[in-house]
Design a protein around this motif. Structure first.
Motif, PDB file in Angstrom:
ATOM      1  N   ALA A  24     -14.259  13.833  -2.260  1.00  0.00           N
ATOM      2  CA  ALA A  24     -13.160  12.863  -2.406  1.00  0.00           C
ATOM      3  C   ALA A  24     -13.148  11.874  -1.239  1.00  0.00           C
ATOM      4  O   ALA A  24     -12.121  11.285  -0.928  1.00  0.00           O
ATOM      5  CB  ALA A  24     -11.830  13.599  -2.489  1.00  0.00           C
ATOM      6  N   LYS A  59     -20.264   8.393   5.471  1.00  0.00           N
ATOM      7  CA  LYS A  59     -19.795   7.464   4.420  1.00  0.00           C
ATOM      8  C   LYS A  59     -18.302   7.161   4.556  1.00  0.00           C
ATOM      9  O   LYS A  59     -17.852   6.058   4.237  1.00  0.00           O
ATOM     10  CB  LYS A  59     -20.085   8.041   3.026  1.00  0.00           C
ATOM     11  CG  LYS A  59     -19.625   7.096   1.943  1.00  0.00           C
ATOM     12  CD  LYS A  59     -20.217   7.304   0.573  1.00  0.00           C
ATOM     13  CE  LYS A  59     -19.725   6.169  -0.347  1.00  0.00           C
ATOM     14  NZ  LYS A  59     -19.815   6.468  -1.736  1.00  0.00           N
ATOM     15  N   ALA A  63     -10.853   7.965   2.994  1.00  0.00           N
ATOM     16  CA  ALA A  63     -10.561   6.850   2.066  1.00  0.00           C
ATOM     17  C   ALA A  63      -9.084   6.778   1.717  1.00  0.00           C
ATOM     18  O   ALA A  63      -8.707   6.169   0.712  1.00  0.00           O
ATOM     19  CB  ALA A  63     -11.411   6.973   0.804  1.00  0.00           C
ATOM     20  N   ALA A  65      -4.793   8.452   1.771  1.00  0.00           N
ATOM     21  CA  ALA A  65      -4.053   9.594   1.241  1.00  0.00           C
ATOM     22  C   ALA A  65      -4.615   9.907  -0.143  1.00  0.00           C
ATOM     23  O   ALA A  65      -5.163   9.025  -0.811  1.00  0.00           O
ATOM     24  CB  ALA A  65      -2.571   9.247   1.149  1.00  0.00           C
ATOM     25  N   ILE A  67      -4.771   9.990  -3.647  1.00  0.00           N
ATOM     26  CA  ILE A  67      -4.035   9.261  -4.688  1.00  0.00           C
ATOM     27  C   ILE A  67      -3.695  10.195  -5.853  1.00  0.00           C
ATOM     28  O   ILE A  67      -2.598  10.153  -6.411  1.00  0.00           O
ATOM     29  CB  ILE A  67      -4.862   8.051  -5.184  1.00  0.00           C
ATOM     30  CG1 ILE A  67      -5.104   7.074  -4.021  1.00  0.00           C
ATOM     31  CG2 ILE A  67      -4.157   7.344  -6.337  1.00  0.00           C
ATOM     32  CD1 ILE A  67      -6.151   6.001  -4.298  1.00  0.00           C
ATOM     33  N   LYS A  68      -4.641  11.107  -6.143  1.00  0.00           N
ATOM     34  CA  LYS A  68      -4.415  12.000  -7.301  1.00  0.00           C
ATOM     35  C   LYS A  68      -3.265  12.965  -7.008  1.00  0.00           C
ATOM     36  O   LYS A  68      -2.527  13.349  -7.915  1.00  0.00           O
ATOM     37  CB  LYS A  68      -5.703  12.746  -7.637  1.00  0.00           C
ATOM     38  CG  LYS A  68      -6.786  11.779  -8.165  1.00  0.00           C
ATOM     39  CD  LYS A  68      -8.188  12.361  -8.128  1.00  0.00           C
ATOM     40  CE  LYS A  68      -9.232  11.281  -8.410  1.00  0.00           C
ATOM     41  NZ  LYS A  68     -10.596  11.692  -8.104  1.00  0.00           N
ATOM     42  N   GLY A 108      -4.376   5.667   4.401  1.00  0.00           N
ATOM     43  CA  GLY A 108      -4.056   6.758   5.319  1.00  0.00           C
ATOM     44  C   GLY A 108      -5.191   7.080   6.284  1.00  0.00           C
ATOM     45  O   GLY A 108      -4.953   7.610   7.370  1.00  0.00           O
ATOM     46  N   GLU A 111      -4.700   4.725   9.023  1.00  0.00           N
ATOM     47  CA  GLU A 111      -3.480   5.142   9.727  1.00  0.00           C
ATOM     48  C   GLU A 111      -3.733   6.376  10.584  1.00  0.00           C
ATOM     49  O   GLU A 111      -3.240   6.487  11.710  1.00  0.00           O
ATOM     50  CB  GLU A 111      -2.367   5.408   8.701  1.00  0.00           C
ATOM     51  CG  GLU A 111      -1.914   4.122   8.016  1.00  0.00           C
ATOM     52  CD  GLU A 111      -1.044   4.359   6.794  1.00  0.00           C
ATOM     53  OE1 GLU A 111      -1.439   5.197   5.940  1.00  0.00           O
ATOM     54  OE2 GLU A 111       0.011   3.733   6.671  1.00  0.00           O
ATOM     55  N   GLU A 131      -3.217  -0.224   0.062  1.00  0.00           N
ATOM     56  CA  GLU A 131      -2.146   0.366  -0.754  1.00  0.00           C
ATOM     57  C   GLU A 131      -1.527  -0.630  -1.726  1.00  0.00           C
ATOM     58  O   GLU A 131      -1.031  -0.263  -2.793  1.00  0.00           O
ATOM     59  CB  GLU A 131      -1.042   0.948   0.150  1.00  0.00           C
ATOM     60  CG  GLU A 131      -1.454   2.193   0.928  1.00  0.00           C
ATOM     61  CD  GLU A 131      -2.096   1.907   2.273  1.00  0.00           C
ATOM     62  OE1 GLU A 131      -2.512   0.743   2.523  1.00  0.00           O
ATOM     63  OE2 GLU A 131      -2.192   2.839   3.083  1.00  0.00           O
ATOM     64  N   GLY A 139       2.224   3.996   4.092  1.00  0.00           N
ATOM     65  CA  GLY A 139       3.369   4.880   4.317  1.00  0.00           C
ATOM     66  C   GLY A 139       3.267   5.721   5.562  1.00  0.00           C
ATOM     67  O   GLY A 139       4.190   6.471   5.892  1.00  0.00           O
TER      68      GLY A 139
HETATM   69  N1  CAA Z   1      -7.627   9.669  -3.161  1.00  0.00           N
HETATM   70  C1  CAA Z   1      -8.203  10.513  -4.035  1.00  0.00           C
HETATM   71  N2  CAA Z   1      -9.511  10.446  -4.374  1.00  0.00           N
HETATM   72  C2  CAA Z   1     -10.255   9.488  -3.807  1.00  0.00           C
HETATM   73  C3  CAA Z   1      -9.719   8.573  -2.877  1.00  0.00           C
HETATM   74  C4  CAA Z   1      -8.343   8.688  -2.568  1.00  0.00           C
HETATM   75  N3  CAA Z   1      -7.755   7.890  -1.655  1.00  0.00           N
HETATM   76  N4  CAA Z   1     -10.714   7.717  -2.503  1.00  0.00           N
HETATM   77  C5  CAA Z   1     -11.827   8.097  -3.152  1.00  0.00           C
HETATM   78  N5  CAA Z   1     -11.548   9.169  -3.942  1.00  0.00           N
HETATM   79  C6  CAA Z   1     -12.474   9.894  -4.818  1.00  0.00           C
HETATM   80  C7  CAA Z   1     -12.782   9.088  -6.063  1.00  0.00           C
HETATM   81  O1  CAA Z   1     -11.763   9.265  -7.019  1.00  0.00           O
HETATM   82  C8  CAA Z   1     -14.102   9.700  -6.484  1.00  0.00           C
HETATM   83  O2  CAA Z   1     -13.849  10.929  -7.094  1.00  0.00           O
HETATM   84  P1  CAA Z   1     -14.498  11.239  -8.575  1.00  0.00           P
HETATM   85  O3  CAA Z   1     -15.968  11.243  -8.311  1.00  0.00           O
HETATM   86  O4  CAA Z   1     -13.925  12.589  -8.909  1.00  0.00           O
HETATM   87  O5  CAA Z   1     -14.063  10.123  -9.449  1.00  0.00           O
HETATM   88  C9  CAA Z   1     -14.777  10.003  -5.133  1.00  0.00           C
HETATM   89  O6  CAA Z   1     -13.725  10.042  -4.168  1.00  0.00           O
HETATM   90  C10 CAA Z   1     -15.756   8.928  -4.713  1.00  0.00           C
HETATM   91  O7  CAA Z   1     -15.089   7.682  -4.747  1.00  0.00           O
HETATM   92  P2  CAA Z   1     -15.681   6.383  -5.478  1.00  0.00           P
HETATM   93  O8  CAA Z   1     -16.491   6.787  -6.661  1.00  0.00           O
HETATM   94  O9  CAA Z   1     -14.531   5.453  -5.742  1.00  0.00           O
HETATM   95  O10 CAA Z   1     -16.643   5.832  -4.330  1.00  0.00           O
HETATM   96  P3  CAA Z   1     -17.122   4.322  -4.102  1.00  0.00           P
HETATM   97  O11 CAA Z   1     -18.165   4.396  -3.041  1.00  0.00           O
HETATM   98  O12 CAA Z   1     -17.439   3.664  -5.412  1.00  0.00           O
HETATM   99  O13 CAA Z   1     -15.824   3.547  -3.527  1.00  0.00           O
HETATM  100  C11 CAA Z   1     -13.909   3.322  -2.065  1.00  0.00           C
HETATM  101  C12 CAA Z   1     -15.327   3.887  -2.250  1.00  0.00           C
HETATM  102  C13 CAA Z   1     -13.955   1.791  -2.046  1.00  0.00           C
HETATM  103  C14 CAA Z   1     -13.381   3.854  -0.741  1.00  0.00           C
HETATM  104  C15 CAA Z   1     -13.025   3.789  -3.252  1.00  0.00           C
HETATM  105  O14 CAA Z   1     -13.166   5.190  -3.399  1.00  0.00           O
HETATM  106  C16 CAA Z   1     -11.555   3.487  -3.072  1.00  0.00           C
HETATM  107  O15 CAA Z   1     -11.126   2.350  -3.245  1.00  0.00           O
HETATM  108  N6  CAA Z   1     -10.758   4.532  -2.734  1.00  0.00           N
HETATM  109  C17 CAA Z   1      -9.308   4.392  -2.606  1.00  0.00           C
HETATM  110  C18 CAA Z   1      -8.930   3.675  -1.328  1.00  0.00           C
HETATM  111  C19 CAA Z   1      -7.426   3.543  -1.263  1.00  0.00           C
HETATM  112  O16 CAA Z   1      -6.794   2.918  -2.090  1.00  0.00           O
HETATM  113  N7  CAA Z   1      -6.825   4.147  -0.215  1.00  0.00           N
HETATM  114  C20 CAA Z   1      -5.381   4.132  -0.012  1.00  0.00           C
HETATM  115  C21 CAA Z   1      -4.785   5.381  -0.578  1.00  0.00           C
HETATM  116  S1  CAA Z   1      -2.998   5.375  -0.567  1.00  0.00           S
HETATM  117  C22 CAA Z   1      -2.574   5.727   1.034  1.00  0.00           C
HETATM  118  O17 CAA Z   1      -3.423   5.985   1.868  1.00  0.00           O
HETATM  119  C23 CAA Z   1      -1.112   5.713   1.338  1.00  0.00           C
HETATM  120  C24 CAA Z   1      -0.799   5.822   2.804  1.00  0.00           C
HETATM  121  O18 CAA Z   1      -0.383   4.856   3.436  1.00  0.00           O
HETATM  122  C25 CAA Z   1      -0.908   7.080   3.505  1.00  0.00           C
END
Ligand code: CAA
Length: 257
Positions: A24, A59, A63, A65, A67-68, A108, A111, A131, A139
């Motif tokens: 993840a 890598k 990435a 918090a 999300i799931k 996160g 952060e 976000e 957050g």
């Molecule tokens: N939460 C849960 N799962 C995540 C994740 C996250 N933040 N980021 C990546 N993953 C998972 C993906 O779902 C995927 O799992 P599956 O194979 O089961 O589908 C696995 O990790 C690999 O990810 P990608 O296939 O998306 O990898 P990529 O190299 O194509 O892309 C990335 C990389 C650009 C980082 C992309 O994964 C991405 O955009 N991730 C989310 C980033 C994001 O939005 N972060 C903010 C989260 S909210 C937060 O953090 C709130 C806060 O303030 C605390």
């Protein structure tokens, strides 16, 4: 304690925590943050540890918090749960923590890196607060620590557009202390951590607290705080040893007291 989402190691006087949810991209769920806190608890209690390094994979540092984990939550659930209070403990710890960041440090993840005392980043590191793309906002300090670190213009740019910045931009903006080649990231982070761990622990702890104070109080109050801490360090044996070693042209032998 048996850890499942982090790897915890001791390297000399340095405690190393490696985030380890590769499937993840080290997305930060409740278990992982709990384990990071538990590992830091252990290092804080261990008199043999003088500095902590927090890292991820090549890598991804992290990435964001998980999300799931958050996806189905309602407003009252999220507000009552107040899960970022647990995260914020990482930013309130006493011993210095270096973030060694490679790859994605998003949401996160960015952060969490900012809760550490400084960031040493590999040349492939990417930082961002995406976000806004998920219909929320940062957050765990993204609108606050990032703004203090890089200023309003860039914090607005990153938080409103959700774009990533590369490591050169992050260093120029003041988020990153040093950029190193990816292959040398851990060696450089450990070298910095070893250097810190070799100092007098009381002065390291006081320097960290005093710098962090700058973000909380007025300049005059901060200067008064610093002066009191400076004076109080003259009550330590390590001050006597450090200054004697300088005049005797030898290396100090600090006893951390
Ligand atoms: N939460 C849960 N799962 C995540 C994740 C996250 N933040 N980021 C990546 N993953 C998972 C993906 O779902 C995927 O799992 P599956 O194979 O089961 O589908 C696995 O990790 C690999 O990810 P990608 O296939 O998306 O990898 P990529 O190299 O194509 O892309 C990335 C990389 C650009 C980082 C992309 O994964 C991405 O955009 N991730 C989310 C980033 C994001 O939005 N972060 C903010 C989260 S909210 C937060 O953090 C709130 C806060 O303030 C605390």
């Amino acid at each position: 304690m048996a850890y499942e989402t982090v790897i915890v190691e001791v390297k000399g006087k340095v405690g190393v925590i490696t985030l380890n949810r590769p499937q993840a991209l080290n997305a930060l769920n409740g278990q992982l943050i709990g384990e990071v806190n538990a590992a830091i608890d252990g290092f804080e209690a261990d008199a043999g540890i003088g500095c902590i390094v927090l890292t991820g994979s090549e890598k991804a540092f992290a990435a964001g918090a998980d999300i799931k984990e958050m996806q189905g939550r309602t407003f009252p659930e999220t507000y009552l749960d107040d899960k970022f209070e647990t995260w914020d403990r990482i930013g309130r710890r006493r011993k210095p923590i270096i973030a060694a960041v490679a790859g994605f440090a998003l949401g996160g993840g960015c952060e969490l890196a900012m809760m550490c005392d400084f960031i040493i980043a590999a040349d492939n590191a990417k930082f961002g607060q995406p976000e806004i793309n998920l219909g929320v906002i940062p957050g765990a300090g993204g609108t606050q620590r990032l703004t203090r670190a890089i200023g309003k213009a860039k914090a607005m740019d990153l938080c409103l557009t959700g774009r990533m910045m590369d490591v050169v931009e992050a260093e120029r903006a003041g988020l990153v202390a040093r950029i190193v080649p990816l292959a040398e990231l851990m060696a450089e982070a450990l070298k910095a951590a070893d250097a810190i761990a070799a100092k007098s622990l009381p002065s390291v702890l006081m320097a960290k607290e005093s710098i962090n104070r700058a973000f909380e109080v007025t300049l005059n109050e901060g200067l008064r705080f610093e002066r009191r801490i400076f004076s109080s360090l003259f009550a330590t044996q390590d001050q006597k040893e450090g200054m004697a070693a300088f005049t005797e042209k030898r290396k100090p032998d600090f006893k951390n007291g």
